[in-house]
Design an enzyme around this catalytic site. Structure first.
Site, short mmCIF file in Angstrom:
data_model
loop_
_atom_site.label_atom_id
_atom_site.label_comp_id
_atom_site.label_asym_id
_atom_site.label_seq_id
_atom_site.Cartn_x
_atom_site.Cartn_y
_atom_site.Cartn_z
N ARG A 265 0.77 -1.24 -0.09
CA ARG A 265 0.11 -0.01 -0.04
C ARG A 265 0.73 1.20 -0.04
NH1 ARG A 265 -3.43 -3.21 -1.13
NH2 ARG A 265 -5.65 -2.95 -0.48
N GLU A 294 -4.22 7.72 -6.10
CA GLU A 294 -4.38 6.86 -7.17
C GLU A 294 -5.69 7.42 -8.13
OE1 GLU A 294 -4.24 2.57 -6.36
OE2 GLU A 294 -2.45 2.76 -5.41
N HIS A 313 -1.20 -0.39 -9.59
CA HIS A 313 -2.06 -1.14 -8.55
C HIS A 313 -2.72 -2.53 -9.09
CE1 HIS A 313 -3.75 -0.80 -4.41
NE2 HIS A 313 -3.48 -2.19 -4.50
#
Length: 346
Positions: A265, A294, A313
Site C-alpha cells: 500500500r 491513485e 496497482h
C-alpha cells in the site's frame, strides 16, 4: 420465506461469478439481484489522502445508490461498495455483509456490530497473485529487465549492461528483507527460498514457520532488516503503526544501493523521501505498485526518474483471485443461510 441477496460487483469481481458460486452452494430458490459497477474503468475513492466517507478506505459507489440497491436484502455481497454508519441506519433488513477482499476497509465495522450485522471477508484471496508479482518486481530490478526494455524501446542497444560494473546481481548472492509475514509475506518468503538468497523477515506479531526456520530464514527487528538487506519488499497492512514506516529515518538506515519494492500500500512509505533517495542514488532503484493517491498525477516527480518501475496497482489482479474470492464469499453465504457460524468473521 425467500431469502434476498444483493450482489454489488464490478468489472473485476464480476457479479455473475458471485451469483453462480452462491447458486452452486445454496440452490436457485433465492431472490438474487446483481449490479455491475464501473470499477476499475473508473477510479475508486481511497480515503488515504482525504477522510473519505465516514473514514472508510478504498471504496467505490454512491452511498445513496448502494442503499437503494441493497434495499430489503438480508445478505449483501460486494468487493468495493461502501457500507457506512449512515447507510446501515437505512438498511434494517441487512444481516450479513460478505466482502470479497482481505480487509473490510470499506465497511464501518463498529457500526455494523452496533446494528447486529455480521461482516465476513476473504483473507488471502489474492495472496498468491501478489506474491508472484512481488517476485517478478524484484527480478525486474535485480536483473535490469526494466532498464534493458526501456533502452530497446528507444532504439538503444545497451551492450554496456554486460559490463561487470553495471550488470545486475543474482538473488542467490543477495539478502532480501521481507516486511510483513502475513498471507502474502509468507508466500513471498516461500518463493524466495527457491533462489537461495538470505531472507530476513520483520513482523513483531508472528513467528516463523518451522519450514522457514529450518531453511535459515531469520526473524529480525526492522532496523536490522534495513541495515542488512540488499532488497526490501513491503507486505504489511496499513495501520497507525505501519503508516509511513519507510520514511527519511528508515531510508537513512538502509544499505547504500538497496532496491526497494512496494506491492502493498502507498501509505506505508513517504514517497517524497523516497524520491530524494532515488534521485541521489542512495536507493539504487525501486518498483512501486501502490500509491497514496491513485491514479497518480501525470506530473508526479517519481514518474520522471529513470531508476523506478511503476505499475497501476495490479499485483492482486488475476483470474484466480476472482474465482477464489467468489468461492470464499459464496461459502460464507451458504453457512449464514444454513445457520452455521462464519469461517472468516471480521
Amino acid at each position: 420465506m425467500t431469502r434476498k441477496i444483493a450482489i454489488f460487483g464490478d468489472n473485476f469481481m464480476l457479479p455473475d461469478i458471485f451469483r453462480a458460486e452462491i447458486e452452486k452452494r445454496c440452490g436457485d430458490g433465492l431472490d438474487i439481484r446483481t449490479h455491475r459497477s464501473a470499477w476499475p474503468d473508473e477510479p475508486m475513492e481511497h480515503g488515504y489522502a482525504s477522510k473519505g466517507l465516514g473514514g472508510l478506505k478504498e471504496y467505490f459507489g454512491d452511498p445513496d445508490e448502494v442503499v437503494a440497491f441493497i434495499a430489503d436484502a438480508e445478505v449483501f455481497v460486494t468487493q468495493l461498495a461502501p457500507v457506512s454508519r449512515g447507510m446501515l441506519k437505512q438498511l434494517p433488513a441487512l444481516k450479513l455483509v460478505a466482502v470479497s477482499r482481505g480487509g473490510p476497509v470499506n465497511i464501518d465495522m463498529a457500526a455494523a456490530r452496533e446494528h447486529g450485522v455480521t461482516v465476513v471477508n476473504t483473507p488471502g484471496r489474492n495472496a498468491s497473485a501478489v506474491a508472484e508479482f512481488a517476485i517478478g518486481a524484484i527480478l525486474a530490478e535485480t536483473r535490469l529487465i526494466r532498464v534493458g526494455h526501456e533502452s530497446l524501446r528507444k532504439g538503444e542497444w545497451r551492450g554496456d549492461l554486460y559490463r561487470a560494473d553495471r550488470t545486475g546481481r543474482e538473488l542467490s548472492e543477495m539478502t532480501v528483507g521481507v516486511v510483513g509475514y502475513g498471507a502474502i509475506g509468507t508466500k513471498v518468503v516461500r518463493l524466495l527460498r527457491a533462489f537461495g538468497c538470505r531472507i530476513l523477515v520483520c513482523d513483531p506479531y508472528v513467528q516463523l514457520s518451522v519450514d522457514d526456520r529450518a531453511a535459515g530464514v531469520e526473524l529480525v527487528a526492522l532496523d536490522d532488516l534495513l541495515a542488512r538487506s540488499d532488497v526490501v519488499t513491503l507486505h504489511p497492512r496499513v495501520t497507525e503503526e505501519t503508516r509511513n514506516m519507510i520514511d527519511r529515518e528508515a531510508i537513512a538506515k538502509m544499505k547504500p544501493g538497496v532496491i526497494f519494492v512496494n506491492t502493498a500500500r502507498g501509505p506505508l512509505a513517504d514517497y517524497e523521501a523516497l524520491y530524494e533517495a532515488l534521485a541521489e542514488g542512495r536507493i539504487a532503484s525501486a518498483m512501486l505498485e501502490t500509491f497514496a493517491v491513485e491514479p497518480v498525477p501525470a506530473d508526479w516527480p517519481l514518474l520522471q526518474l529513470p531508476n523506478v518501475t511503476l505499475t497501476p496497482h495490479i499485483a492482486g489482479a488475476s483470474v484466480r483471485t476472482v474465482t477464489y474470492a467468489a468461492e470464499l464469499a459464496a461459502e460464507e453465504v451458504r453457512r449464514y443461510l444454513a445457520g452455521q457460524p462464519p469461517l472468516n468473521p471480521c
